[in-house]
Design an enzyme around this catalytic site. Structure first.
Site, short mmCIF file in Angstrom:
data_model
loop_
_atom_site.label_atom_id
_atom_site.label_comp_id
_atom_site.label_asym_id
_atom_site.label_seq_id
_atom_site.Cartn_x
_atom_site.Cartn_y
_atom_site.Cartn_z
N SER A 128 0.83 -1.21 0.00
CA SER A 128 0.00 0.00 0.00
C SER A 128 0.86 1.25 0.00
O SER A 128 2.00 1.22 0.44
CB SER A 128 -0.91 0.04 1.23
OG SER A 128 -1.64 1.26 1.23
N LYS A 182 -4.44 -6.82 3.09
CA LYS A 182 -4.36 -5.64 2.23
C LYS A 182 -5.76 -5.27 1.73
O LYS A 182 -6.11 -4.09 1.65
CB LYS A 182 -3.42 -5.90 1.04
CG LYS A 182 -3.46 -4.86 -0.07
CD LYS A 182 -3.03 -3.48 0.41
CE LYS A 182 -2.69 -2.47 -0.65
NZ LYS A 182 -3.52 -2.27 -1.79
N HIS A 185 -7.53 -3.59 4.52
CA HIS A 185 -6.93 -2.25 4.59
C HIS A 185 -7.60 -1.32 3.58
O HIS A 185 -8.00 -0.20 3.90
CB HIS A 185 -5.42 -2.34 4.32
CG HIS A 185 -4.77 -1.05 3.92
ND1 HIS A 185 -4.95 -0.47 2.68
CD2 HIS A 185 -3.98 -0.19 4.61
CE1 HIS A 185 -4.28 0.67 2.62
NE2 HIS A 185 -3.69 0.86 3.78
N ASN A 186 -7.75 -1.78 2.36
CA ASN A 186 -8.38 -0.94 1.34
C ASN A 186 -9.85 -0.68 1.67
O ASN A 186 -10.36 0.41 1.42
CB ASN A 186 -8.28 -1.60 -0.04
CG ASN A 186 -6.90 -1.45 -0.66
OD1 ASN A 186 -5.92 -1.35 0.06
ND2 ASN A 186 -6.82 -1.45 -1.97
N GLU A 189 -9.93 1.97 4.08
CA GLU A 189 -9.62 3.20 3.33
C GLU A 189 -10.90 3.77 2.68
O GLU A 189 -11.16 4.97 2.73
CB GLU A 189 -8.56 2.86 2.28
CG GLU A 189 -8.21 3.93 1.28
CD GLU A 189 -7.23 3.37 0.22
OE1 GLU A 189 -6.25 2.68 0.58
OE2 GLU A 189 -7.46 3.60 -0.97
P1 NBP Z 1 -0.93 -1.79 -13.97
O1 NBP Z 1 -1.87 -2.43 -13.05
O2 NBP Z 1 -1.42 -0.73 -14.88
O3 NBP Z 1 -0.25 -2.94 -14.87
C1 NBP Z 1 0.65 -2.64 -15.93
C2 NBP Z 1 1.76 -3.65 -16.00
O4 NBP Z 1 1.23 -4.97 -16.20
C3 NBP Z 1 2.69 -3.37 -17.17
O5 NBP Z 1 4.00 -3.65 -16.76
C4 NBP Z 1 2.20 -4.37 -18.21
O6 NBP Z 1 3.17 -4.71 -19.15
C5 NBP Z 1 1.90 -5.54 -17.34
N1 NBP Z 1 1.08 -6.58 -17.99
C6 NBP Z 1 -0.21 -6.58 -18.36
BR1 NBP Z 1 -1.31 -5.14 -18.22
N2 NBP Z 1 -0.64 -7.72 -18.89
C7 NBP Z 1 0.45 -8.53 -18.89
C8 NBP Z 1 0.68 -9.85 -19.31
N3 NBP Z 1 -0.31 -10.59 -19.80
N4 NBP Z 1 1.91 -10.35 -19.16
C9 NBP Z 1 2.91 -9.61 -18.65
N5 NBP Z 1 2.75 -8.34 -18.21
C10 NBP Z 1 1.54 -7.79 -18.32
O7 NBP Z 1 0.36 -1.24 -13.18
P2 NBP Z 1 0.46 -0.48 -11.77
O8 NBP Z 1 -0.56 0.59 -11.64
O9 NBP Z 1 1.89 -0.14 -11.64
O10 NBP Z 1 0.07 -1.59 -10.70
C11 NBP Z 1 0.79 -2.81 -10.59
C12 NBP Z 1 0.11 -3.66 -9.54
O11 NBP Z 1 0.18 -3.01 -8.28
C13 NBP Z 1 -1.37 -3.93 -9.79
O12 NBP Z 1 -1.69 -5.24 -9.39
C14 NBP Z 1 -2.05 -2.94 -8.91
O13 NBP Z 1 -3.35 -3.34 -8.54
C15 NBP Z 1 -1.12 -2.88 -7.73
N6 NBP Z 1 -1.16 -1.66 -6.94
C16 NBP Z 1 -1.26 -0.45 -7.52
C17 NBP Z 1 -1.28 0.70 -6.76
C18 NBP Z 1 -1.37 2.05 -7.39
O14 NBP Z 1 -1.44 3.04 -6.65
N7 NBP Z 1 -1.34 2.16 -8.71
C19 NBP Z 1 -1.17 0.61 -5.38
C20 NBP Z 1 -1.03 -0.62 -4.81
C21 NBP Z 1 -1.03 -1.75 -5.60
P3 NBP Z 1 3.30 -3.88 -20.55
O15 NBP Z 1 4.11 -2.67 -20.21
O16 NBP Z 1 4.01 -4.80 -21.46
O17 NBP Z 1 1.91 -3.55 -20.98
#
Ligand code: NBP
Length: 476
Positions: A128, A182, A185-186, A189
């Site tokens: 988080s 987690k 937690h959300n 939130e």
């Molecule tokens: P995203 O959730 O937007 O995911 C994008 C990533 O996933 C890119 O690296 C993309 O690769 C890859 N990807 C996808 Br889409 N499909 C794929 C596949 N079939 N094979 C391999 N790679 C694949 O990214 P994020 O916002 O950085 O979040 C990452 C994780 O962290 C998520 O699970 C999210 O729920 C979690 N999270 C996010 C936050 C936040 O604040 N954003 C907070 C806490 C947790 P590509 O570049 O080749 O398309």
């Protein structure tokens, strides 16, 4: 092989965590499905530390020291399964795969079992803190086998947020427990944000304050018991002026809040576990209602009935809102911790609520001064039947109760919706009540379905012969 950790999935979260590891002196192998993200990260932040650029999964895995540690940060769901499958094929028994995405905990339970069969350690880690936390210190909730934490824990603890010298990361428990925690937690939130939203709405609709004035109140609140990240950013958001129109930004944003799913998951799980998380549920439903734009437009002009006069003592009502917010927040956390206890019992996780309060004090979205009190409450009594019964919170609610009732009553008389304030107060009153109308409900169930009932004055189950002579029989 020279990297201590590998990160695959280099969107915003993965990139920032990779940089966080590198800044802490680790050599980090980088991988992303499309190499453009890897190169963009290296071009912009290659100087943050020691990175190993890789293109294929084989190269990526070969770059890692054994036992290999790979953190997956891809979009939760099918992408996670696809990446796990590819990695598992290239890794060896004893290696560790960590899923840091927002996975559903039941998926984590399934993945952990499947990988264990193949000799691999799978760690579902809730992370988080959004992008800022990922870069500068998130709150990390890793589940999975205790052995893997021995090798992984020091790395995760070093990049986590630190509060009073304690890292906001600890081993949560087996398999899906990290992602479960987690998720809750959300959910908390969601409740916290909804409660803040209701307080804001009351300031505007009941006291006619403008966003700037309300921002000042939140800033002030942030130096007291309500001190928290969400209260702090609320003040910042309300102080923001739209460059295009000169209006407060909040007034030009469409009033429909979206959701990605973790709040909904929390409520679904709570329904299955039979735990009333009314604050979280109201928050999830409030977002849904806000998004029902066509229905809301069609409802324009619905009668409000005769409304009361607005409060005239602004200082008093402001303090009432503060107290209502605090008390409702205690209820939301109490309910969330009840769900954690129920999940722990259901899955045999042996979760430690005090540890969770400790690691939520920093890094995460719900970080708050208040969590120190929760930590202390569970240190004093790890078997606390409800957080509300801890002496500190009990007395905080006693102090707040009159204000809380005034706020809910006033909002009702003014036609201002306060679903989370009101349901939290009702929950509190129901918890306190030593006699609930459930006796009637159970009698009705016995009437139409012969579901039986227990008596207050005797052991066993009873049934009234409702359609015969209405005598009572003892049920076998
Ligand atoms: P995203 O959730 O937007 O995911 C994008 C990533 O996933 C890119 O690296 C993309 O690769 C890859 N990807 C996808 Br889409 N499909 C794929 C596949 N079939 N094979 C391999 N790679 C694949 O990214 P994020 O916002 O950085 O979040 C990452 C994780 O962290 C998520 O699970 C999210 O729920 C979690 N999270 C996010 C936050 C936040 O604040 N954003 C907070 C806490 C947790 P590509 O570049 O080749 O398309």
């Amino acid at each position: 092989a020279r990297a201590q950790i590998g990160v695959t999935g280099l969107a915003v979260m993965g990139s920032n965590i990779a940089r966080n590891f590198a800044k802490h002196g680790y050599t980090v192998a980088l991988h992303n499905r499309s190499v453009t993200k890897t190169d963009a990260l290296l071009a912009a932040h290659g100087g943050d530390g020691d990175f190993v650029r890789t293109e294929t999964v084989a190269e990526f895995v070969a770059a890692l020291e054994k036992p290999r540690r790979v953190l997956i940060m891809v979009k939760a769901g099918d992408a996670t399964d696809a990446v796990i499958e590819e990695l598992a094929g290239a890794m060896e028994p004893g290696d560790i795969i960590i899923d840091g995405g927002n996975a559903l905990y039941t998926d984590t339970i399934r993945r952990e079992a499947a990988l264990r069969e193949r000799g691999l350690n799978f760690v579902g880690a809730g992370i988080s803190g959004g992008e800022e936390g990922a870069l500068n210190g998130p709150s990390i909730m890793p589940g999975g086998p205790a052995e893997s934490y021995e090798s992984l824990g020091p790395l995760l603890e070093s990049i986590a947020a630190q509060v009073d010298g304690t890292p906001c990361c600890t081993h949560i428990g087996p398999d899906g427990s990290g992602h479960f925690v987690k998720m809750v937690h959300n959910g908390i939130e969601y409740a916290d944000m909804q409660l803040i939203g209701e307080a804001y709405h009351l300031f505007r609709a009941a006291l006619d304050l403008d966003p700037k004035q309300i921002a000042d109140i939140f800033t002030q609140w942030n130096s007291g018991d309500l001190e928290s990240y969400l209260v702090e950013i609320t003040a910042e958001v309300l102080g923001q002026v739209d460059a295009k129109t000169g209006k407060p930004l909040v007034d030009v944003i469409v009033d429909a809040a979206e959701q990605k799913g973790t709040g909904r998951w929390t409520v679904k799980s709570a329904l299955d576990l039979g735990i009333p998380v009314t604050g979280i549920a109201e928050a999830v439903f409030a977002r849904a209602l806000s998004g029902s734009r066509a229905q809301r437009a069609a409802a324009k002009g619905l009668a409000a009935g005769e409304l009361a006069a607005k409060p005239t003592d602004i200082a008093q009502f402001t303090e009432d809102i503060r107290q209502a917010l605090y008390a409702s927040k205690v209820v939301a956390y109490a309910q969330g911790f009840d769900q954690i206890a129920a999940g722990s019992a259901e899955y045999g996780w042996d979760l430690k609520p005090g540890d969770l309060a400790t690691i939520w004090r920093g890094g995460c979205i719900i970080r708050a001064r208040f969590l120190n009190r929760i930590k202390e409450a569970y240190e004093t009594d790890p078997a606390l039947p409800s957080l509300i019964l801890d002496p500190y919170f009990r007395s905080a609610i006693e102090t707040a109760i009159d204000s809380w009732r005034r706020v809910v009553a006033t909002a009702t008389l003014l036609g201002i919706p306060v679903p989370a304030f009101a349901s939290s107060l009702s929950y509190y009153d129901a918890l306190r009540a030593q006699r609930l109308p459930a006796a009637l409900t159970q009698a009705q169930r016995d009437f139409f379905g012969a579901h039986t009932y227990e008596r207050v004055d005797a052991e066993g189950k009873y049934h009234t012969l409702w359609s015969e002579d209405r005598s009572e029989v003892r049920s076998s």
